[in-house]
Design a protein around this motif. Structure first.
Motif, PDB file in Angstrom:
ATOM      1  N   UNK A  83       1.003  -1.234  -0.170  1.00 36.29           N
ATOM      2  CA  UNK A  83       0.098  -0.053  -0.066  1.00 36.29           C
ATOM      3  C   UNK A  83       0.820   1.336  -0.113  1.00 36.29           C
ATOM      4  N   UNK A  84       0.620   2.266  -0.786  1.00 36.44           N
ATOM      5  CA  UNK A  84       1.305   3.292  -0.993  1.00 36.44           C
ATOM      6  C   UNK A  84       0.976   4.404   0.219  1.00 36.44           C
ATOM      7  N   UNK A  85       2.103   4.854   0.764  1.00 41.33           N
ATOM      8  CA  UNK A  85       1.756   5.839   1.766  1.00 41.33           C
ATOM      9  C   UNK A  85       3.025   6.921   1.540  1.00 41.33           C
ATOM     10  N   UNK A  86       2.821   8.402   1.330  1.00 41.51           N
ATOM     11  CA  UNK A  86       4.032   8.941   1.082  1.00 41.51           C
ATOM     12  C   UNK A  86       4.975   8.306  -0.080  1.00 41.51           C
ATOM     13  N   UNK A  87       6.345   8.228   0.234  1.00 48.63           N
ATOM     14  CA  UNK A  87       7.181   8.003  -0.385  1.00 48.63           C
ATOM     15  C   UNK A  87       7.461   6.469  -0.455  1.00 48.63           C
ATOM     16  N   UNK A  88       6.827   5.536   0.018  1.00 46.64           N
ATOM     17  CA  UNK A  88       7.031   4.207   0.454  1.00 46.64           C
ATOM     18  C   UNK A  88       5.809   3.278   0.072  1.00 46.64           C
ATOM     19  N   UNK A  89       6.104   2.278  -0.207  1.00 47.78           N
ATOM     20  CA  UNK A  89       5.346   0.968  -0.163  1.00 47.78           C
ATOM     21  C   UNK A  89       5.341   0.161   0.906  1.00 47.78           C
TER      22      UNK A  89
END
Length: 701
Positions: A83-89
């Motif tokens: 799940x994508x959140x900010x600059x991370x998965x």
């Protein structure tokens, strides 16, 4: 002292305790079992466990076989869809032989990267960072539960909380994700749902009062002593709980206050986390509402889902600057549709609702709802993890009795569903080998009760030349909670042995709208019980079941249902499985010092101050209505650290049932809470224990 009967069953000693309310005197012989610190109480529970184990020793091989079956169907080394959140998965992965998940992340390739990375289970992933290994956290503990888990907007800090006892009292910590080390910030006694502010400076969390009611929201500045934490809001009314959240847009912090029937929200700009929270709508008895932030033509607005004069809820839009001013109706209330939740994003709005007893999902269009179509007659659909305000996709979860849990991404602009993952079921599972269908029963007052069923192909075809199959009938019917058709790998061990699984969607649940709930609560509670018996009668009359091969199951408030039908309709069932059962409700709801009691008065009524409620509850309380009659086989399962339904309720119920010769067994987990044992292997063994008992009662072992 606990003695033994001729059969070896533990017999609890009788110590009369008198309860006097509204002129009614009740002598309780087993209230002494409430003190779990008393060695005699512990010894009694251990004696019950020993008797249960000895009584079911003949099922040991079957239990192990079922455990192996469950284990063999599960891909043990696996991972969730990132799940994508900010600059991370972000994702969680599991490893063969390990009880708990491992929380990880990998960097997104770019700001516009919305395609989840392909990560092979068990393979080393380049750039993977382990945020929290719950197996390491659980080491040395018989129980482990992860509560709060929130990462700062810049991805450098993690707030998490753990419970190693099972009493839902979590210790909160802050981890530096650059160094991997925990900071000195340690806050005991918190509840799940803590969050870190967008600036990464503060943590907001909640704590309970002595009755385990979430009553206070706190603000903690990271790096400062916990003793300096600020109580931002405390709710004095014992009927209400509090929670804290952050809008998806990250524009506003939200304090939510709610009882079972009334709610209230306060907001403050997330840019000013030490500022004053402003009231959205003042609480009004019987009015519930939820808020979501949106931006319309550059104006900050709130979408408010409410039931003020709208039984099945209405959606309106108000200005953040003047939330108690003009209301623009976005979705009017409907008799056919129960609006359940609204999720706003920068470019679209998602709506979850029920129609015809089934979950539905849609996006909000100019002319109403644009429903996402699923092509099965019975299913469960809901939103998955969707943390990003600007995401162009909507993560969905879908499943049915025959379709394993499935994760979709829905591209809103293209009205297109993409399957990202379907739960693997090893061993050659084929959904076409099973049938699912819905039938309807009629309650004594004429209400039509839906029953959802699944079985091996052909077993639901009536009439059968082989007679009715064995049936497990499940029920709940409280808190407007809906028991929807979903997949279970463990359930296949029943279905593949010829057992039909059915759910009676009784009143008190939320399947058919708010009126369905209202008709099964307070002074209408008995409808829940008669609905379930009507469902059993319908299955018997239609040839789907027979009383000698029908087992009923319910858990928690569904355990109250089990206790009630054991007293008023025992002839319909060969067995009753009651998990963490609420079978001494009157004693509990009369005592405001017990966890969550006052909050529960909106669900069950207030028998402490209302004689009519007292009389009504006493008339159906399972413990107080045990009579000298023939009962089916009963298995009660509980946990000693349960703070929601105390272990003493099934312990007292078992002792009373044994007085009248009922074939009852009690199993108490000595290091667990309301949800039972922790860890997937332990949970599989627990379910294998229950399924083996069910099969034995049904004669299908």
């Amino acid at each position: 002292m606990t003695s033994s009967s001729a059969s070896g069953a533990p017999i609890a000693r009788r110590v009369p305790t008198t309860r006097l309310h509204h002129g009614d005197e009740f002598v309780d012989q087993y209230e002494w079992l409430r003190d779990k610190e008393d060695p005699e109480v512990v010894a009694h529970l251990e004696a019950e466990n020993a008797f249960t184990e000895a009584s079911l020793d003949h099922l040991a091989t079957l239990r192990e076989t079922i455990f192996d079956e469950i284990k063999s169907r599960v891909q043990e080394t696996d991972l969730s869809v990132p799940t994508r959140q900010g600059s991370w998965w972000y994702y969680s992965r599991s490893e063969e032989g390990k009880q708990y998940g491992i929380s990880c992340r990998v960097a997104a390739l770019s700001h516009d990267d919305w395609t989840p990375p392909v990560i092979e289970p068990g393979a080393a992933q380049e750039g993977e960072q382990i945020l929290l290994d719950s197996n390491a956290q659980a080491e040395g503990h018989e129980f482990f539960s992860l509560g709060s888990f929130d990462v700062s907007t810049d991805g450098t800090l993690l707030v998490y909380a753990t419970d190693t006892v099972g009493d839902e009292r979590y210790e909160l910590r802050v981890r530096d994700l650059i160094t991997g080390e925990d900071l000195d910030d340690v806050i005991p006694g918190t509840l799940p749902g803590a969050l870190i502010t967008p600036d990464g400076r503060y943590v907001f969390y909640t704590t309970p009062d002595e009755a385990w009611r979430p009553d206070t929201v706190w603000r903690h500045e990271i790096g400062t002593p916990v003793s300096d934490d600020v109580a931002v809001f405390t709710e004095p009314d014992e009927r209400y709980w509090v929670g804290v959240g952050l809008t998806r847009s990250q524009r506003y912090l939200v304090i939510e206050v709610g009882s079972k029937i009334t709610s209230e929200s306060r907001i403050v700009s997330a840019d000013d986390p030490t500022g004053e929270f402003e009231l959205v709508w003042p609480r009004r008895e019987g009015v519930e509402y939820d808020i979501s932030h949106t931006i319309d033509d550059g104006e900050d607005r709130l979408l408010i889902l409410h039931n003020d004069g709208a039984l099945n809820f209405e959606l309106v839009s108000v200005s953040v600057a003047d939330p108690q001013g003009e209301r623009r109706v976005v979705l009017p209330a409907s008799d056919e549709v129960r609006l359940e939740s609204v999720d706003t994003f920068s470019s679209f709005t998602a709506v979850s609702y029920r129609r015809e007893g089934m979950t539905r999902l849609a996006t909000l269009a100019a002319d109403g709802l644009k429903e996402i179509d699923f092509d099965e007659p019975l299913f469960t659909a809901g939103l998955g993890g969707n943390p990003e305000w600007t995401q162009p996709t909507l993560r969905l979860h879908f499943g049915s009795f025959v379709t394993p849990a499935t994760v979709f991404d829905y591209v809103v602009a293209q009205d297109h569903l993409t399957v990202l993952k379907r739960q693997a079921v090893l061993g050659g599972y084929d959904p076409t080998d099973y049938d699912q269908r819905r039938v309807w029963a009629t309650a004594p007052d004429g209400a039509r009760i839906p029953i959802s069923m699944v079985a091996r192909e052909g077993q639901l075809d009536r009439p059968s030349t082989q007679g009715p199959p064995p049936v497990l009938l499940y029920g709940y019917g409280s808190y407007e909670a809906s028991i929807d058709p979903s997949f279970s790998a463990a359930r296949l061990s029943l279905l593949d042995r010829g057992v039909v699984f059915a759910i009676a969607h009784v009143r008190g649940g939320g399947e058919l709208g708010r009126a369905w709930y209202d008709d099964g609560k307070l002074l209408n509670k008995k409808n829940t019980f008669t609905d379930f018996l009507a469902a059993a009668d319908e299955l018997i009359e239609q040839g789907y079941a027979s009383p000698d091969r029908l087992v009923a199951e319910g858990r928690s408030a569904g355990g109250l249902l089990m206790g009630a039908i054991a007293n008023i309709g025992p002839d319909r069932f060969a067995g009753i499985l009651a998990g963490v059962p609420f079978v001494d409700p009157l004693t509990s709801i009369l005592d405001p010092s017990l966890p969550l009691t006052v909050i529960e008065w909106d669900e069950w009524g207030d028998p402490l101050h209302n004689a009519d409620v007292y009389e009504y509850m006493k008339s159906y309380s399972p413990y107080e209505n045990v009579t000298d009659q023939e009962y089916p086989r009963i298995l009660a399962v509980t946990s000693i650290n349960d703070t929601r339904v105390l272990y003493v309720e099934p312990a007292k119920w078992t002792a009373r049932l044994r007085e009248v010769g009922a074939p009852v067994l009690l199993k108490t987990e000595m290091s667990a809470g309301h949800g039972g044992v922790s860890g997937r292997y332990s949970a599989w063994r627990e379910r294998a224990f229950e399924l083996a008992w069910i099969l034995d009662v049904l004669g299908a072992a």
